[in-house]
Write a protein that holds these residues in place. Structure first.
Motif, PDB file in Angstrom:
ATOM      1  N   TYR A 123       0.791  -0.960  -0.055  1.00  0.00           N
ATOM      2  CA  TYR A 123      -0.277   0.228  -0.224  1.00  0.00           C
ATOM      3  C   TYR A 123       0.538   1.298   0.156  1.00  0.00           C
ATOM      4  CZ  TYR A 123      -3.236  -3.101   1.965  1.00  0.00           C
ATOM      5  OH  TYR A 123      -3.999  -4.963   1.789  1.00  0.00           O
TER       6      TYR A 123
ATOM      7  N   TYR B 259      -0.124   5.376   1.168  1.00  0.00           N
ATOM      8  CA  TYR B 259      -0.979   5.928   2.352  1.00  0.00           C
ATOM      9  C   TYR B 259      -0.527   7.386   2.417  1.00  0.00           C
ATOM     10  CZ  TYR B 259       2.134   5.049   6.250  1.00  0.00           C
ATOM     11  OH  TYR B 259       2.887   5.462   6.792  1.00  0.00           O
TER      12      TYR B 259
ATOM     13  N   ARG C 135      -5.117   5.054   1.291  1.00  0.00           N
ATOM     14  CA  ARG C 135      -4.841   3.796   1.678  1.00  0.00           C
ATOM     15  C   ARG C 135      -4.870   2.890   0.267  1.00  0.00           C
ATOM     16  NH1 ARG C 135      -5.300  -2.262   4.752  1.00  0.00           N
ATOM     17  NH2 ARG C 135      -2.973  -2.726   4.868  1.00  0.00           N
TER      18      ARG C 135
END
Length: 124
Positions: free
Chosen positions: A7, A9, A37
């Motif tokens: 991810y 973010y 995210r």
């Protein structure tokens, strides 16, 4: 070693924007927090150490900033526009989890905020 998930973010980015059902909210604005995210395959960047092989979080910030400055009655609409722009710009995005919090919402409650949270899957 196999990468299971990854991810990019942004966490609690602060904005002053003009969203709300009440006319006064759209006139005076309010403070908002955005957390994001984004599921994105970063395996290539892990090895290359090259920003062009990943999703640049500064670019994500600019997309959020651009959409959150467009006044809307509903945060649901703002969230949808942010997710749509990101998945159109970066088709490799696998998912987006987005949370928009309105600080001090005009509802007479003593709370840290209220808002909308959503998760989308970018089906290919």
């Amino acid at each position: 070693m196999k990468l299971e998930s990854s991810y990019i973010y942004l966490d609690n980015v602060r904005f002053h924007a003009y969203h709300g059902v009440l006319e006064q909210e759209r006139k005076t604005g309010g403070d908002f927090l955005v957390s994001l995210r984004v599921g994105f395959p970063i395996e290539k960047a892990m090895r290359s150490d090259d920003v062009s092989d990943t999703l640049n979080y500064a670019a994500l910030y600019e997309m959020v900033k651009k959409e959150i400055t467009v006044p809307s009655k509903l945060l649901e609409n703002v969230a949808y526009r942010i997710c749509k722009k990101m998945t159109e710009a970066y088709p490799e995005i696998e998912s987006v989890e987005l949370k928009i919090t309105k600080k001090n919402p005009p509802m007479g409650a003593d709370c840290d905020g209220a808002g909308v949270e959503m998760k989308i899957i970018n089906k290919k």
